[in-house]
Scaffold this active site. Structure first.
Site, PDB file in Angstrom:
ATOM      1  CE1 TYR A  89      99.564   6.492  44.359  1.00 11.62           C
ATOM      2  CE2 TYR A  89      98.354   7.111  42.391  1.00 11.62           C
ATOM      3  CZ  TYR A  89      99.269   7.412  43.369  1.00 11.62           C
ATOM      4  OH  TYR A  89      99.906   8.616  43.363  1.00 11.62           O
ATOM      5  N   PRO A 102     101.448  10.174  51.124  1.00  8.52           N
ATOM      6  CG  PRO A 102     101.530  11.550  49.266  1.00  8.52           C
ATOM      7  CD  PRO A 102     100.697  10.487  49.919  1.00  8.52           C
ATOM      8  CG  HIS A 337      99.353   9.968  46.182  1.00  8.50           C
ATOM      9  ND1 HIS A 337      98.736  10.828  45.306  1.00  8.50           N
ATOM     10  CD2 HIS A 337     100.641  10.371  46.223  1.00  8.50           C
ATOM     11  CE1 HIS A 337      99.607  11.676  44.836  1.00  8.50           C
ATOM     12  NE2 HIS A 337     100.771  11.441  45.381  1.00  8.50           N
ATOM     13  CB  SER A 555     106.734  15.217  43.889  1.00  5.42           C
ATOM     14  OG  SER A 555     105.500  15.779  43.577  1.00  5.42           O
TER      15      SER A 555
END
Ligand code: COA
Length: 645
Positions: A89, A102, A337, A555
């Protein structure tokens, strides 16, 4: 429990979890070669194999680095955490919307106007505050693993970060800050965004939490101010959709003024945000349209807000939790996230949807007392004196509009069966779905590709995720026979399928038990950098670089509710594939980019449907070892005339 001993019984939930192990070097290198094999040509593979073998040579560079890593791990609660966070990230300069943050889509809500929107938002805020009481007391029941060493305690840290973190953009690297740790008092406000304007809503007034009625009053006031104040408010939020370095530069410029500093401070320290959105303008739940269409529109709304002329600037993407309520019944959230995985967010959503469903009488018991004299919510002010600010906004607008238009998204519920079917075949549903995704990719593109599947590491202190790699030789052999590339009998196909599922399951189990490949290689790579060693050839190899680009990013986010997670592809020629296996159906959110001529979410969705049916048909079709259909032409596992003879 024996009398007199209750006070002395050790509470196992208070004991520290085990530390993430450092896997043995040779095992990781062996698995790494297995990862490369189905993807590379024979020559490329040979080249990488030599490099890997040299790295793993007894007494060589790999062993020395591994020894250093073992020593380093002794000094840390979780040896990979910081490196992983940076790599995944904080050092990623790409914009947050679509590929990083997301979206979570709630079931469509039964309101169609602003009155319903505000009522729902007030109830939602009340439900979140209800959950936050438990978070503040650090009183969530500790989760336990359901299978593979069932009962093992799981790390809860990421649940507690949902309302206390903020991602600050940086010129070289972002940072994840926790305003609660500063000298400032605990925040008692949320930020409501309406028509691109930011309002401070104090949710605790005179030590009392605002009731649902209070919140509704305040939301109505916010809407009134937002409507009357300015014709065209400055779309400051749009800056957070830009690349991280660009946003860091414009934030630094904003910070030069004290009014802006105060506004940024209020935003960055708030508990969470609520975005009161306008509808994207699609008719919802039209009876002529499949319900999946509503889901598609809602997913777009969560991921990018529908572009700059809709809600893209009605956001602040750096804040961990942004709840979104539109005036047409679309609701959900988008989350930053880096502090947490979807599993923590899903638990919060489960609490919220239960809270929202609970009847009014029960909520009245839960709710706080109404406060009569409420101060007006404060609108945040900006001093935007230079033309540069407007130029920055314009550039950010153009970029997010391009991104939004480019997102090619399909939501589908595969209803012919759910996870109960693979279970009935004694197969792990997750491994089964992963194998199906491999076959889909193979049928569409004629080869396999590097695939990412999040594997929870919560069995360990501060555990986040590692990667389950589903592109294996076993998956390739199965995909080839399921795509007409190699001939095989039903019996052989079943054997290949079982072998691929077994391999996938074993890889999954190894990874969640702390023996994954990706984190280990990352640790060795980053440690070499910290030690200022020359880059080991294994990490300079183009095959290693490519193995960290994921054309298939998948995922599983499990919830019994019919809400779902979605996210965009992480590379231009890639797919995002989030799924939630229910007992009798599987929900998939498939994304790609329209600008890429190689990919299509619609073709992926249709192929997936066919593959799932083909796999079921295969497993249900009768076959014995004797009923050979290959006429002597079968080529299995690279051998002419496979096992069936
Ligand atoms: N036969 C019959 N049943 C089986 C089976 C078999 N051979 N193998 C597994 N099952 C059962 C399991 O017992 C489980 O039963 P349940 O539905 O009663 O709980 C069910 O099938 C599902 O198991 P499986 O499909 O193997 O997966 P899982 O639930 O163990 O999940 C991961 C696997 C990798 C997804 C999970 O460990 C994980 O890491 N999840 C987190 C992912 C994440 O962080 N995502 C968020 C990113 S933002």
């Amino acid at each position: 429990m024996q009398a007199g001993t209750s006070g002395n019984v050790p509470d196992e939930t208070q004991k520290p979890l085990p530390k993430l192990p450092v896997p043995p070097l040779n095992a990781t290198l062996e698995k790494y070669l297995q990862i490369l094999k189905p993807i590379l040509s024979v020559e490329q593979y040979e080249n990488s194999r030599k490099i890997v073998e040299e790295f793993g040579r007894a007494g060589g560079e790999g062993e020395r680095l591994q020894q250093k890593l073992l020593e380093y791990a002794e000094t840390k609660r979780n040896w990979v955490y910081d490196w992983w966070l940076d790599d995944m990230y904080l050092r990623n300069p790409l914009p947050l919307p679509i590929s990083s943050n997301p979206g979570m889509v709630f079931p469509k809500q039964p309101f169609h106007d602003q009155a319903g929107q505000l009522k729902f938002a007030a109830r939602l805020i009340s439900g979140i505050l209800d959950y936050k009481v438990v978070i503040d007391a650090r009183a969530l029941p500790v989760d336990r693993a359901r299978s593979r060493k069932p009962g093992q305690l799981l790390c809860m840290e990421q649940y507690y970060r949902l309302f206390s973190t903020y991602r600050v953009p940086g010129i070289t690297k972002d940072s994840l800050v926790s305003p609660g740790c500063s000298l400032m008092p605990e925040p008692e406000h949320i930020i409501v965004i309406c028509r691109n304007q930011f309002f401070v809503l104090d949710v605790i007034v005179n030590f009392k939490r605002l009731s649902e009625e209070n919140l509704l009053t305040q939301l109505k006031r916010i809407v009134t101010i937002a409507m009357q104040d300015e014709e065209d408010p400055p779309p400051v939020g749009i800056l957070t959709t830009d690349g991280r370095h660009e946003w860091a530069a414009s934030r630094a410029r904003l910070m030069e003024d004290s009014t802006n500093r105060d506004s940024l401070d209020m935003i960055e320290r708030c508990i969470f945000m609520v975005c009161l959105d306008q509808s994207l303008g699609f008719p919802m739940t039209d009876i002529d349209k499949p319900i999946d269409q509503d889901d598609v529109h809602m997913a777009h709304q969560m991921l990018h807000g529908g572009g700059s002329d809709k809600n893209a600037a009605n956001r602040w993407y750096d804040k961990t939790m942004q709840f979104i309520v539109s005036d047409d019944g679309a609701a959900g959230l988008v989350y930053e996230h880096s502090p947490s995985e979807g599993v923590a967010v899903v638990q919060l959503i489960e609490h919220l949807l239960k809270y929202l469903d609970s009847d009014t009488r029960k909520r009245k018991l839960l709710r706080a007392q109404s406060i009569c004299e409420l101060p007006y919510p404060r609108k945040l002010r900006w001093k935007l004196l230079s033309q540069q600010f407007y130029d920055d906004c314009e550039i950010a607008k153009q970029k997010i509009d391009l991104l939004a238009e480019d997102l090619d998204l399909q939501i589908t519920r595969f209803t012919d069966y759910g996870k109960n079917f693979p279970k009935s075949q004694n197969m792990s549903p997750d491994a089964y779905i992963q194998l199906a995704l491999q076959v889909v990719y193979y049928r569409m593109h004629g080869h396999l590709t590097h695939t990412y599947e999040s594997a929870s590491l919560r069995r360990f202190q501060h555990g986040r995720v590692d990667n389950i790699r589903s592109a294996s030789m076993q998956a390739l052999w199965f995909a080839e026979t399921m795509s007409g590339k190699r001939y095989a009998t039903v019996h052989e196909k079943k054997q290949l399928m079982r072998a691929a599922i077994d391999h996938q399951t074993e890889y999954m189990v190894q990874t969640i038990l702390g023996y994954g490949v990706d984190c280990h290689l990352l640790g060795l790579r980053e440690l070499a950098k910290e030690l200022k060693w020359p880059t080991p050839a294994i990490f300079a190899d183009v095959a290693y670089r490519d193995s960290n680009l994921f054309p298939l990013s998948t995922s599983q986010v499990l919830t019994r509710l019919d809400c779902f997670m979605c996210y965009g592809p992480v590379v231009p020629n890639g797919y995002g594939a989030a799924y939630n296996p229910h007992e009798d159906y599987i929900l998939f959110a498939i994304t790609a980019l329209r600008s890429n001529p190689e990919t299509s979410s619609l073709v992926f969705r249709e192929t997936l449907n066919t593959v799932l049916l083909d796999m079921q048909e295969l497993l249900l079709s009768p076959s014995t070892n004797g009923d050979c259909e290959c006429n002597g032409h079968a080529e299995i596992n690279g051998k002419e005339n496979g096992e069936c003879h």
